[in-house]
Design a protein around this motif. Structure first.
Motif, PDB file in Angstrom:
ATOM      1  N   ARG A  69       0.810  -1.214   0.000  1.00 18.21           N
ATOM      2  CA  ARG A  69       0.000   0.000   0.000  1.00 18.21           C
ATOM      3  C   ARG A  69       0.848   1.271   0.000  1.00 18.21           C
ATOM      4  O   ARG A  69       0.588   2.213  -0.742  1.00 18.21           O
ATOM      5  N   GLU A  70       1.901   1.304   0.804  1.00 18.18           N
ATOM      6  CA  GLU A  70       2.732   2.504   0.916  1.00 18.18           C
ATOM      7  C   GLU A  70       3.526   2.783  -0.372  1.00 18.18           C
ATOM      8  O   GLU A  70       3.960   3.903  -0.599  1.00 18.18           O
ATOM      9  N   LEU A  71       3.712   1.785  -1.202  1.00 23.46           N
ATOM     10  CA  LEU A  71       4.495   1.946  -2.427  1.00 23.46           C
ATOM     11  C   LEU A  71       3.639   1.998  -3.691  1.00 23.46           C
ATOM     12  O   LEU A  71       4.160   2.303  -4.770  1.00 23.46           O
ATOM     13  N   CYS A  72       2.366   1.687  -3.554  1.00 18.87           N
ATOM     14  CA  CYS A  72       1.477   1.651  -4.719  1.00 18.87           C
ATOM     15  C   CYS A  72       0.679   2.956  -4.795  1.00 18.87           C
ATOM     16  O   CYS A  72      -0.094   3.258  -3.879  1.00 18.87           O
ATOM     17  N   PRO A  73       0.838   3.718  -5.876  1.00 18.37           N
ATOM     18  CA  PRO A  73       0.141   4.996  -5.978  1.00 18.37           C
ATOM     19  C   PRO A  73      -1.344   4.862  -6.357  1.00 18.37           C
ATOM     20  O   PRO A  73      -2.031   5.866  -6.463  1.00 18.37           O
ATOM     21  N   HIS A  74      -1.824   3.641  -6.545  1.00 16.92           N
ATOM     22  CA  HIS A  74      -3.208   3.423  -6.971  1.00 16.92           C
ATOM     23  C   HIS A  74      -4.009   2.741  -5.870  1.00 16.92           C
ATOM     24  O   HIS A  74      -3.482   1.964  -5.091  1.00 16.92           O
ATOM     25  N   ARG A  75      -5.286   3.031  -5.839  1.00 19.90           N
ATOM     26  CA  ARG A  75      -6.186   2.437  -4.840  1.00 19.90           C
ATOM     27  C   ARG A  75      -6.369   0.936  -5.077  1.00 19.90           C
ATOM     28  O   ARG A  75      -6.481   0.154  -4.147  1.00 19.90           O
ATOM     29  N   SER A  76      -6.375   0.531  -6.344  1.00 20.20           N
ATOM     30  CA  SER A  76      -6.480  -0.884  -6.694  1.00 20.20           C
ATOM     31  C   SER A  76      -5.764  -1.121  -8.015  1.00 20.20           C
ATOM     32  O   SER A  76      -5.657  -0.219  -8.849  1.00 20.20           O
ATOM     33  N   VAL A  77      -5.252  -2.340  -8.179  1.00 19.43           N
ATOM     34  CA  VAL A  77      -4.552  -2.719  -9.408  1.00 19.43           C
ATOM     35  C   VAL A  77      -4.865  -4.171  -9.739  1.00 19.43           C
ATOM     36  O   VAL A  77      -5.209  -4.963  -8.853  1.00 19.43           O
ATOM     37  N   GLN A  78      -4.731  -4.502 -11.022  1.00 17.44           N
ATOM     38  CA  GLN A  78      -4.924  -5.883 -11.443  1.00 17.44           C
ATOM     39  C   GLN A  78      -3.852  -6.251 -12.449  1.00 17.44           C
ATOM     40  O   GLN A  78      -3.550  -5.484 -13.379  1.00 17.44           O
ATOM     41  N   LEU A  79      -3.275  -7.432 -12.277  1.00 17.61           N
ATOM     42  CA  LEU A  79      -2.271  -7.942 -13.196  1.00 17.61           C
ATOM     43  C   LEU A  79      -2.963  -8.373 -14.486  1.00 17.61           C
ATOM     44  O   LEU A  79      -3.993  -9.042 -14.448  1.00 17.61           O
ATOM     45  N   THR A  80      -2.397  -7.970 -15.624  1.00 16.29           N
ATOM     46  CA  THR A  80      -3.000  -8.334 -16.906  1.00 16.29           C
ATOM     47  C   THR A  80      -2.092  -9.187 -17.787  1.00 16.29           C
ATOM     48  O   THR A  80      -2.587 -10.009 -18.552  1.00 16.29           O
ATOM     49  N   HIS A  81      -0.769  -8.972 -17.719  1.00 21.03           N
ATOM     50  CA  HIS A  81       0.159  -9.696 -18.593  1.00 21.03           C
ATOM     51  C   HIS A  81       1.453 -10.018 -17.857  1.00 21.03           C
ATOM     52  O   HIS A  81       1.778  -9.400 -16.846  1.00 21.03           O
ATOM     53  N   ARG A  82       2.185 -10.969 -18.440  1.00 23.71           N
ATOM     54  CA  ARG A  82       3.508 -11.328 -17.931  1.00 23.71           C
ATOM     55  C   ARG A  82       4.485 -11.337 -19.102  1.00 23.71           C
ATOM     56  O   ARG A  82       4.089 -11.568 -20.250  1.00 23.71           O
ATOM     57  N   HIS A  83       5.751 -11.093 -18.790  1.00 21.73           N
ATOM     58  CA  HIS A  83       6.825 -11.143 -19.785  1.00 21.73           C
ATOM     59  C   HIS A  83       8.055 -11.716 -19.088  1.00 21.73           C
ATOM     60  O   HIS A  83       8.529 -11.143 -18.101  1.00 21.73           O
ATOM     61  N   TRP A  84       8.560 -12.842 -19.593  1.00 21.76           N
ATOM     62  CA  TRP A  84       9.747 -13.464 -19.018  1.00 21.76           C
ATOM     63  C   TRP A  84      10.851 -13.530 -20.063  1.00 21.76           C
ATOM     64  O   TRP A  84      10.599 -13.860 -21.226  1.00 21.76           O
ATOM     65  N   ASN A  85      12.072 -13.247 -19.641  1.00 19.53           N
ATOM     66  CA  ASN A  85      13.289 -13.496 -20.421  1.00 19.53           C
ATOM     67  C   ASN A  85      13.968 -14.677 -19.745  1.00 19.53           C
ATOM     68  O   ASN A  85      14.385 -14.566 -18.582  1.00 19.53           O
ATOM     69  N   ILE A  86      14.058 -15.793 -20.456  1.00 17.18           N
ATOM     70  CA  ILE A  86      14.652 -17.004 -19.887  1.00 17.18           C
ATOM     71  C   ILE A  86      15.974 -17.253 -20.608  1.00 17.18           C
ATOM     72  O   ILE A  86      15.995 -17.531 -21.807  1.00 17.18           O
ATOM     73  N   GLU A  87      17.075 -17.117 -19.872  1.00 17.24           N
ATOM     74  CA  GLU A  87      18.415 -17.261 -20.446  1.00 17.24           C
ATOM     75  C   GLU A  87      19.004 -18.610 -20.060  1.00 17.24           C
ATOM     76  O   GLU A  87      19.120 -18.926 -18.871  1.00 17.24           O
ATOM     77  N   GLN A  88      19.351 -19.396 -21.100  1.00 25.04           N
ATOM     78  CA  GLN A  88      19.964 -20.704 -20.889  1.00 25.04           C
ATOM     79  C   GLN A  88      21.091 -20.893 -21.886  1.00 25.04           C
ATOM     80  O   GLN A  88      20.871 -20.753 -23.098  1.00 25.04           O
ATOM     81  N   ASN A  89      22.264 -21.194 -21.402  1.00 24.44           N
ATOM     82  CA  ASN A  89      23.398 -21.518 -22.265  1.00 24.44           C
ATOM     83  C   ASN A  89      23.607 -20.480 -23.367  1.00 24.44           C
ATOM     84  O   ASN A  89      23.850 -20.817 -24.520  1.00 24.44           O
ATOM     85  N   GLY A  90      23.475 -19.198 -23.050  1.00 18.47           N
ATOM     86  CA  GLY A  90      23.692 -18.136 -24.017  1.00 18.47           C
ATOM     87  C   GLY A  90      22.497 -17.808 -24.904  1.00 18.47           C
ATOM     88  O   GLY A  90      22.545 -16.853 -25.667  1.00 18.47           O
ATOM     89  N   ASP A  91      21.438 -18.590 -24.837  1.00 19.11           N
ATOM     90  CA  ASP A  91      20.228 -18.322 -25.616  1.00 19.11           C
ATOM     91  C   ASP A  91      19.183 -17.665 -24.732  1.00 19.11           C
ATOM     92  O   ASP A  91      19.114 -17.937 -23.537  1.00 19.11           O
ATOM     93  N   VAL A  92      18.353 -16.803 -25.332  1.00 15.81           N
ATOM     94  CA  VAL A  92      17.283 -16.136 -24.590  1.00 15.81           C
ATOM     95  C   VAL A  92      15.952 -16.508 -25.223  1.00 15.81           C
ATOM     96  O   VAL A  92      15.751 -16.337 -26.423  1.00 15.81           O
ATOM     97  N   GLU A  93      15.064 -17.044 -24.419  1.00 16.62           N
ATOM     98  CA  GLU A  93      13.698 -17.336 -24.846  1.00 16.62           C
ATOM     99  C   GLU A  93      12.784 -16.311 -24.176  1.00 16.62           C
ATOM    100  O   GLU A  93      12.892 -16.067 -22.978  1.00 16.62           O
ATOM    101  N   ILE A  94      11.905 -15.717 -24.954  1.00 11.82           N
ATOM    102  CA  ILE A  94      10.948 -14.763 -24.410  1.00 11.82           C
ATOM    103  C   ILE A  94       9.588 -15.436 -24.333  1.00 11.82           C
ATOM    104  O   ILE A  94       9.111 -16.006 -25.316  1.00 11.82           O
TER     105      ILE A  94
END
Length: 109
Positions: free
Chosen positions: A11-36
């Motif tokens: 609450r002290e760090l969120c400037p909004h009264r309410s929020v909802q998560l809508t999307h995710r984005h991951w960068n997965i790095e393995q053996n020098g390769d990156v999968e998004i």
């Protein structure tokens, strides 16, 4: 690899009264390769954090998995909207996820 993610709106760090998560984005790095990996929700859920959830320190926890083996690093971000995904009260914003490693422990229970 399997991993567990804990999400909490402070609450002290969120400037909004309410929020909802809508999307995710991951960068997965393995053996020098990156999968998004990106998409809507997390494991089929759109966690909502309103005044009551923030006041009571509600934590949304989910588990997921990533293909691969060897040393792996993940980083990324979650996209939230103020209000709800169906009734947004402002522009979407991103919350960064600091890099973390997926690795075998030195011992297994």
């Amino acid at each position: 690899w399997t991993y567990s993610i804990r999400i909490r709106a402070i609450r002290e760090l969120c400037p909004h009264r309410s929020v909802q998560l809508t999307h995710r984005h991951w960068n997965i790095e393995q053996n020098g390769d990156v999968e998004i990996v990106e998409g809507e929700a997390v494991v089929g859920h759109y966690p909502f954090f309103g005044p009551e959830e923030m006041q009571h320190n509600f934590v949304f926890v989910y588990q997921s998995a990533s293909r691969g083996e060897g040393q792996t690093q993940m980083s990324g971000f979650f996209t939230f909207v103020p209000g709800t995904k169906d009734t947004p009260l402002g522009e979407p914003f991103e919350v960064q996820v600091a890099p973390f490693h997926l690795e075998l422990p030195h011992y297994i229970y």
